[in-house]
Design a protein around this motif. Structure first.
Motif, PDB file in Angstrom:
ATOM      1  N   PRO A   1       1.628   9.413 -10.235  1.00 17.71           N
ATOM      2  CA  PRO A   1       1.632   9.043  -8.813  1.00 17.71           C
ATOM      3  C   PRO A   1       2.246   7.657  -8.585  1.00 17.71           C
ATOM      4  O   PRO A   1       1.824   6.682  -9.194  1.00 17.71           O
ATOM      5  CB  PRO A   1       0.152   9.056  -8.443  1.00 17.71           C
ATOM      6  N   LEU A   2       3.249   7.604  -7.745  1.00 20.98           N
ATOM      7  CA  LEU A   2       3.826   6.323  -7.337  1.00 20.98           C
ATOM      8  C   LEU A   2       3.157   5.834  -6.049  1.00 20.98           C
ATOM      9  O   LEU A   2       3.228   4.658  -5.718  1.00 20.98           O
ATOM     10  CB  LEU A   2       5.332   6.447  -7.134  1.00 20.98           C
ATOM     11  N   PHE A   3       2.528   6.765  -5.330  1.00 19.19           N
ATOM     12  CA  PHE A   3       1.714   6.455  -4.158  1.00 19.19           C
ATOM     13  C   PHE A   3       0.605   7.497  -4.122  1.00 19.19           C
ATOM     14  O   PHE A   3       0.627   8.453  -4.889  1.00 19.19           O
ATOM     15  CB  PHE A   3       2.553   6.439  -2.869  1.00 19.19           C
ATOM     16  N   ALA A   4      -0.383   7.292  -3.266  1.00 19.58           N
ATOM     17  CA  ALA A   4      -1.535   8.201  -3.209  1.00 19.58           C
ATOM     18  C   ALA A   4      -1.061   9.645  -3.060  1.00 19.58           C
ATOM     19  O   ALA A   4      -0.262   9.942  -2.176  1.00 19.58           O
ATOM     20  CB  ALA A   4      -2.453   7.825  -2.063  1.00 19.58           C
ATOM     21  N   PRO A   5      -1.556  10.561  -3.920  1.00 17.83           N
ATOM     22  CA  PRO A   5      -1.046  11.936  -3.903  1.00 17.83           C
ATOM     23  C   PRO A   5      -1.484  12.773  -2.711  1.00 17.83           C
ATOM     24  O   PRO A   5      -0.914  13.837  -2.474  1.00 17.83           O
ATOM     25  CB  PRO A   5      -1.578  12.533  -5.206  1.00 17.83           C
ATOM     26  N   LYS A   6      -2.465  12.314  -1.950  1.00 14.12           N
ATOM     27  CA  LYS A   6      -2.815  13.028  -0.722  1.00 14.12           C
ATOM     28  C   LYS A   6      -3.490  12.070   0.233  1.00 14.12           C
ATOM     29  O   LYS A   6      -4.022  11.033  -0.170  1.00 14.12           O
ATOM     30  CB  LYS A   6      -3.676  14.253  -0.999  1.00 14.12           C
ATOM     31  N   GLY A   7      -3.427  12.421   1.488  1.00 13.69           N
ATOM     32  CA  GLY A   7      -4.009  11.585   2.525  1.00 13.69           C
ATOM     33  C   GLY A   7      -3.476  11.989   3.881  1.00 13.69           C
ATOM     34  O   GLY A   7      -3.168  13.159   4.119  1.00 13.69           O
ATOM     35  N   TYR A   8      -3.327  11.010   4.745  1.00 10.38           N
ATOM     36  CA  TYR A   8      -2.901  11.234   6.124  1.00 10.38           C
ATOM     37  C   TYR A   8      -1.694  10.347   6.396  1.00 10.38           C
ATOM     38  O   TYR A   8      -1.488   9.344   5.724  1.00 10.38           O
ATOM     39  CB  TYR A   8      -4.054  10.924   7.077  1.00 10.38           C
TER      40      TYR A   8
END
Length: 173
Positions: free
Chosen positions: A98-105
């Motif tokens: 993951p280079l950034f959060a793999p899930k969210g909004y």
């Protein structure tokens, strides 16, 4: 005198015929937002890591292709919107680091493409209320007829960019 009356009558008829035309521009349609273009599933075409310090100082190599490394060919991202084309959630799939959060909004910094050339930001959040920002992605090229999008993740330290990741994505139909 008769000629003047005919001349005035001819001009009057011309004005009357133009004045009777009603232009039909059709029904109002809401403008297309970037949300409509970003919405959906995207697969990775290429991923490039850019050493911003090396690039700024003309040191080679300043770029590295990560597309074939670390399972990135499996990278997919989905941006969801509701029925009113308002952003809801996003999720990265594939067994990739993951280079950034793999899930969210998510939401955009602006609904429409800016005319001054400034990149629109995809703002990523960990909560549905969108109060806990986790990252920003810059939309470097807005999806169009070719159904491709380029986004950039920039990492900074002390306000200076030191590395960025450029994702070239293709829409999955």
């Amino acid at each position: 005198m008769k000629c003047k009356i005919m001349y005035v009558l001819a001009i009057g008829l011309c004005l009357l015929s133009f004045g009777c035309n009603e232009i039909d521009d059709g029904d109002y349609v809401a403008p297309i937002t970037i949300y409509e273009k970003v919405n959906g599933d995207w697969s990775l075409m290429s991923l490039k890591m850019v050493d911003e310090f090396a690039k700024a100082n003309a040191i080679e190599p300043s770029e590295e292709n990560l597309s074939t490394l670390f399972n990135y060919p499996d990278f997919k991202i989905n941006f969801n919107v509701d029925t009113n084309n308002q952003p809801t959630s996003y999720e990265v799939s594939g067994n990739v680091p993951p280079l950034f959060a793999p899930k969210g909004y998510w939401k955009l910094s602006t609904d429409f493409q800016l005319t001054d050339g400034t990149a629109t930001k995809i703002l990523l959040y960990s909560d549905a209320q969108k109060t806990q920002k986790t990252d920003e992605l810059l939309i470097k090229s807005v999806p169009g007829n070719n159904e491709q999008m380029e986004i950039q993740l920039v990492r900074t330290s002390g306000g200076a960019a030191f590395v960025s990741y450029v994702f070239k994505l293709k829409a999955i139909n």
